[in-house]
Design an enzyme around this catalytic site. Structure first.
Site, PDB file in Angstrom:
ATOM      1  N   HIS A 116       0.710  -1.267   0.006  1.00  0.00           N
ATOM      2  CA  HIS A 116       0.003   0.028   0.180  1.00  0.00           C
ATOM      3  C   HIS A 116       0.907   1.464   0.047  1.00  0.00           C
ATOM      4  CE1 HIS A 116      -3.722  -2.200   1.580  1.00  0.00           C
ATOM      5  NE2 HIS A 116      -3.347  -2.774   0.714  1.00  0.00           N
ATOM      6  N   GLU A 144       1.142   3.738   2.173  1.00  0.00           N
ATOM      7  CA  GLU A 144       1.914   3.887   3.364  1.00  0.00           C
ATOM      8  C   GLU A 144       3.211   3.194   3.472  1.00  0.00           C
ATOM      9  OE1 GLU A 144      -2.560   3.825   4.633  1.00  0.00           O
ATOM     10  OE2 GLU A 144      -1.348   3.153   2.942  1.00  0.00           O
ATOM     11  N   CYS A 168      -5.499   1.124   6.704  1.00  0.00           N
ATOM     12  CA  CYS A 168      -6.238  -0.025   7.041  1.00  0.00           C
ATOM     13  C   CYS A 168      -5.543  -0.752   8.356  1.00  0.00           C
ATOM     14  CB  CYS A 168      -6.032  -0.966   5.709  1.00  0.00           C
ATOM     15  SG  CYS A 168      -4.405  -1.416   5.614  1.00  0.00           S
ATOM     16  N   CYS A 193      -1.774  -1.360   7.250  1.00  0.00           N
ATOM     17  CA  CYS A 193      -0.678  -0.017   7.633  1.00  0.00           C
ATOM     18  C   CYS A 193      -0.442   0.404   8.799  1.00  0.00           C
ATOM     19  CB  CYS A 193      -1.246   0.764   6.463  1.00  0.00           C
ATOM     20  SG  CYS A 193      -1.234   0.339   4.758  1.00  0.00           S
ATOM     21  N   SER A 247     -18.153  15.462 -37.169  1.00  0.00           N
ATOM     22  CA  SER A 247     -17.724  15.647 -35.669  1.00  0.00           C
ATOM     23  C   SER A 247     -16.248  15.819 -35.508  1.00  0.00           C
ATOM     24  CB  SER A 247     -18.546  14.722 -34.800  1.00  0.00           C
ATOM     25  OG  SER A 247     -17.897  13.353 -34.913  1.00  0.00           O
ATOM     26  N   ARG A 256      -8.784   7.661 -20.357  1.00  0.00           N
ATOM     27  CA  ARG A 256      -9.280   6.465 -20.405  1.00  0.00           C
ATOM     28  C   ARG A 256      -8.172   5.665 -19.751  1.00  0.00           C
ATOM     29  NH1 ARG A 256      -9.532   6.053 -27.217  1.00  0.00           N
ATOM     30  NH2 ARG A 256     -11.646   7.137 -27.243  1.00  0.00           N
ATOM     31  N   ASP A 271     -17.933   4.892 -36.707  1.00  0.00           N
ATOM     32  CA  ASP A 271     -16.525   5.536 -36.597  1.00  0.00           C
ATOM     33  C   ASP A 271     -15.420   4.437 -36.595  1.00  0.00           C
ATOM     34  OD1 ASP A 271     -17.768   7.674 -36.310  1.00  0.00           O
ATOM     35  OD2 ASP A 271     -17.884   7.822 -34.266  1.00  0.00           O
ATOM     36  N   GLY A 286     -22.240   7.720 -28.313  1.00  0.00           N
ATOM     37  CA  GLY A 286     -23.046   8.723 -28.879  1.00  0.00           C
ATOM     38  C   GLY A 286     -24.033   9.212 -27.887  1.00  0.00           C
TER      39      GLY A 286
END
Length: 364
Positions: free
Chosen positions: A63, A65, A88, A97, A181, A197, A213, A293
Site C-alpha cells: 500500500h 503507506e 487500513c 498499514c 464531428s 481512459r 466510426d 454517442g
C-alpha cells in the site's frame, strides 16, 4: 514501485499542502489498483519537510503507506504520515498499514477520508490507542469528489461509478447536420481524453458508434503508443460487432489477476442499461467511462445511472446538428438532471467541466 520524488518540495508543509501532494500521488496510480482504492501517502519528517511520496501498488503489492515509509527510512521517525484514506487495520494480501506506521516511529497521522469498508476500518482508533495523534477530514471533500469517488461509490452501492463524457460546442452540439464531428475539440482536449481512459476500468460505446466510426478505444500517448494501463472496451447494443472491428484488436498486456479485463473487449447485447451495469458489477469494475454517442448517453441518463460528467466544450457555435445527449423523449425544464460542478479546466481554449451527482461521497 510508484514513488514520486518529483512531488517533494524542500520547505516545511502544512497538512493541507501535504495532502494535496498525497492526492497527486494517488492520481498517478488511478486505474491500476482495482479492487483496492488508489491511495496516496506523503511522509513528513519531524521538521515538517516531505521526505517521501508514494501511491498504492497494483493488487497484491504494498500500500501507499508501506512504500512511503520504506522510502523515508529513519527520516520517518518522529514524523507525520499524510494519507488520502484512513490507514487500513486488517491483514489481507499485505500487513496492516497501522502497524507499519507505529513501527516506523510515526507520531502523527493525517488522513482525508475515513475508510467505509468495515473489514479495513478502525485504523484511526487503533493508532490513537497506541499514542499516535490522528487528524481526520483534511481535504475530505476534494478527495471524495475526486480520486476516491468511484471506489467510495462502489463501497456504498456495489455497482460501478459511471462517468459520462461529452464533447461539443457551446450550444451543446456534438456533430453537424451532415454527421461530421472531427474535430470539434482541439488536440489538448483529445490528449486529456486518452489520459482519462488510462485511469478507467472500462470504456463503453454503443454499436452505432462502432459501426459508424470504427474506434479503437485504446488509451494512447501523443505519438500513438499504447499507455501502460488499458481499460476494458465494452460495446453495448443488439447489432453484431464486425469480426474485424478495431475495438476487437489487441491493446497491450492483460491485467495479470483478471486477464479477461486488461485491454480486453466485451459485447453486452442489450439495450437495458441496468443490465449493462449489472454485468459490469459482476466483473468487479469500479470506474467506468461512457464515451458513446448521444443516444447511449441519453439511455444512461434516462436510467438514472450517470454519477458524474466530464464535458468538453469547444468555444464555437454550430447552430444546428446533433445534441451531445439525446434521450429520445420530450422534456420540460423540470426534467433537468442536476449535477454539482467540481472543477473547470482550460485545455488550449477548450474547457473541461467536471461535475458529480449527489452529495459528497466521503467523510473525514
Amino acid at each position: 514501485m510508484p514513488l514520486h520524488p518529483d512531488l517533494l518540495p524542500t520547505t516545511p508543509l502544512s497538512h493541507d499542502q501535504a495532502m494535496r501532494l498525497a492526492i497527486a500521488a494517488a492520481e498517478r496510480v488511478r486505474g491500476t489498483t482495482r479492487p483496492n482504492p488508489p491511495v496516496g501517502c506523503v511522509i513528513l519528517d519531524a521538521r515538517g519537510i516531505a521526505v517521501a511520496a508514494a501511491g498504492t501498488d497494483p493488487v497484491g503489492g504494498p500500500h501507499a503507506e508501506a512504500q512511503a515509509l520504506a522510502a523515508a527510512g529513519e527520516r520517518a521517525r518522529g514524523g507525520t504520515a499524510v494519507v488520502t484514506l484512513e490507514p487500513c487495520h486488517h491483514v489481507g494480501r499485505t500487513p496492516p498499514c497501522t502497524g507499519a506506521l507505529v513501527e516506523a516511529g510515526i507520531v502523527e497521522v493525517v488522513h482525508g477520508v475515513a475508510d467505509p469498508n468495515p473489514v479495513a476500518a478502525g485504523g484511526a482508533d487503533w493508532l490513537v490507542g497506541r499514542g499516535v495523534a490522528v487528524v481526520g477530514g483534511v481535504l475530505a471533500a476534494d478527495i471524495a469528489d475526486g480520486v476516491l469517488r468511484p471506489w467510495l461509490h462502489w463501497q456504498a452501492h456495489r455497482r460501478p461509478h459511471i462517468t459520462l463524457k461529452t464533447a461539443g460546442t457551446v450550444d451543446g452540439l456534438a456533430a453537424a447536420t451532415d454527421g461530421s464531428s472531427q474535430w470539434i475539440t482541439g488536440h489538448l482536449a483529445r490528449r486529456r481524453v486518452h489520459v482519462d481512459r488510462s485511469r478507467r476500468d472500462a470504456i463503453i460505446v454503443g454499436t452505432g458508434t462502432v459501426l459508424a466510426d470504427d474506434p479503437r478505444l485504446t488509451a494512447r500517448s501523443g505519438d500513438g503508443a499504447l499507455l501502460p494501463h488499458q481499460p476494458l472496451r465494452v460495446v453495448v447494443g443488439r447489432k453484431a460487432v464486425p469480426a474485424d472491428a478495431a475495438v476487437r484488436g489487441g491493446a497491450g498486456p492483460a491485467d495479470p489477476d483478471t486477464p479477461e479485463l486488461g485491454g480486453g473487449f466485451r459485447h453486452i447485447q442489450t439495450r437495458d442499461m441496468d443490465r449493462v451495469v449489472d454485468v459490469l458489477a459482476d466483473l468487479g469494475l469500479i470506474d467506468v467511462l461512457v464515451e458513446g454517442g448521444p443516444r447511449l448517453a441519453g439511455a444512461f441518463l434516462a436510467a438514472g445511472l450517470v454519477d458524474a460528467i466530464e464535458s468538453y466544450v469547444a468555444p464555437g457555435l454550430l447552430g444546428a446538428g446533433t445534441a451531445v445527449v439525446d434521450t429520445g423523449s420530450a422534456t420540460t425544464v423540470a426534467d433537468i438532471a442536476r449535477f454539482r460542478t467540481t472543477g473547470v479546466e482550460n485545455l488550449g481554449g477548450d474547457v473541461l467541466i467536471r461535475a458529480v451527482r449527489g452529495p459528497v461521497a466521503g467523510r473525514g
